[in-house]
Design an enzyme around this catalytic site. Structure first.
Site, mmCIF file in Angstrom:
data_model
loop_
_atom_site.group_PDB
_atom_site.id
_atom_site.type_symbol
_atom_site.label_atom_id
_atom_site.label_comp_id
_atom_site.label_asym_id
_atom_site.label_seq_id
_atom_site.Cartn_x
_atom_site.Cartn_y
_atom_site.Cartn_z
ATOM 1 N N SER A 100 10.130 0.063 -44.671
ATOM 2 C CA SER A 100 9.058 0.262 -45.643
ATOM 3 C C SER A 100 7.837 -0.542 -45.262
ATOM 4 C CB SER A 100 9.492 -0.236 -47.022
ATOM 5 O OG SER A 100 10.764 0.200 -47.336
ATOM 6 N N HIS A 121 9.647 6.844 -41.825
ATOM 7 C CA HIS A 121 9.870 6.287 -43.168
ATOM 8 C C HIS A 121 10.103 7.411 -44.176
ATOM 9 C CE1 HIS A 121 7.968 3.855 -46.701
ATOM 10 N NE2 HIS A 121 9.281 3.792 -46.728
ATOM 11 N N GLU A 133 6.777 9.424 -43.590
ATOM 12 C CA GLU A 133 5.605 8.712 -43.074
ATOM 13 C C GLU A 133 5.947 8.307 -41.637
ATOM 14 O OE1 GLU A 133 4.850 5.023 -45.177
ATOM 15 O OE2 GLU A 133 2.694 5.253 -44.923
ATOM 16 N N ASN A 171 3.265 2.167 -49.021
ATOM 17 C CA ASN A 171 3.525 0.972 -49.826
ATOM 18 C C ASN A 171 2.275 0.140 -50.085
ATOM 19 O OD1 ASN A 171 6.214 1.074 -50.736
ATOM 20 N ND2 ASN A 171 6.823 1.023 -48.589
#
Ligand code: 3HC
Length: 263
Positions: A100, A121, A133, A171
């Site tokens: 992450s 991701h 991602e 994130n």
């Protein structure tokens, strides 16, 4: 998340070797796959038995065309895995991380094939959410990026490419949202239900930020915020004290039965 990733890769027709050092984790992953595949089969998804037949639990790292690492958000643990994988997977194999927030560039630098290291991701629940991602380290080659973007498409996902900066895209946007919700709760602005209702009904999010944090794991949220805070150097990313306190109390979210909510 490893189980979810194994599931979508196996459902695409590929063979998967599944390994976890934590006793019982592979069994829990396979049980979750069974539940998920059964739900999906009712909606025209593949035969669960056929998909599961392509997943083989293994005792350690094994040769493969691709590794997708999905261990705890700890740079040291991940680096050790990338170093070990570099010695076991064939030279042309790609080493990907489902991290992450841990810099892909440092994982790439731990191997002798930095051009074939990349971030892949996924999003929870992996069988449902369409996004992958794809994070390019400084060293990642165009060929590796193209191969992973194509693989994401083969898995029925849509890739969004990001460069390797703290928190990538997802994130960097999500964690300040979760953190601000925790601050609002700590300051007594509202109860958890009201905060989440605002996001669900006011912003049309499928779940509110506190329920989502419970799904992700409050410990994981804190780890990601620490990476953002340290990497970007801005105090606005510092984890809310209430989040830290819940983690200290072992209230990690759904996985421990209690986070912002009781399960
Ligand atoms: N496998 C297969 N199907 C599943 C599933 C799974 N694991 N989980 C849910 N489903 C299906 C359900 O069966 C249901 O199907 P139906 O509509 O045909 O009945 C459908 O998905 C919706 O599920 P529910 O009715 O149980 O509940 P919701 O409508 O609330 O959906 C949710 C659940 C999919 C989790 C939805 O609330 C959601 O998308 N929430 C947001 C999740 C999110 O933001 N994830 C990203 C987290 S960030 C992350 O992972 C990255 C990391 O770096 C932090």
């Amino acid at each position: 998340m490893g189980g979810g990733i194994a599931q979508v890769v196996a459902a695409s027709g590929r063979r998967v070797s599944l390994h976890d050092e934590v006793p019982g984790a592979v069994e829990r992953g396979v049980a979750a796959m069974e539940r998920s595949l059964t739900k999906l089969a009712e909606k025209g998804g593949p035969d669960p038995a056929e998909v599961l037949e392509r997943v083989t639990p293994v005792d350690g790292l094994v040769p493969a065309d691709l590794m997708i690492e999905a261990v705890v958000e700890d740079a040291g643990v991940k680096k050790a895995i990338f170093q070990a994988a570099d010695g076991i997977l064939p030279a042309e194999a790609i080493l990907a991380s489902n991290t992450s927030s841990i810099p892909i560039t440092t994982l790439a630098a731990a191997t002798g094939r930095p051009d074939r290291v990349i971030g892949m991701h996924f999003f929870n629940p992996v069988p449902v959410l369409k996004l992958v991602e794809v994070i390019r380290a400084v060293q990642t080659s165009d060929e590796t990026t193209t191969a992973i973007v194509e693989l994401a498409g083969d898995l029925g996902k849509v890739a969004a490419e990001a460069r390797d900066f703290p928190g990538f895209i997802s994130n960097r946007i999500l964690m300040p949202f979760v953190n601000e919700a925790a601050h609002a709760l700590m300051e007594g602005v509202a109860e958890p239900e009201a905060i989440d209702t605002i996001a669900k009904l006011g912003f049309a999010h499928p779940m509110g930020p506190l329920a989502l944090a419970d799904l992700i794991g409050l410990d994981t949220c804190v780890s990601i915020m620490e990476v953002l805070h340290e990497g970007l150097g801005d105090p606005k990313y510092a984890p809310c004290p209430l989040l830290r306190q819940y983690v200290q109390a072992g209230r990690l979210g759904r996985k421990t039965g209690r986070g912002f909510y009781k399960y």
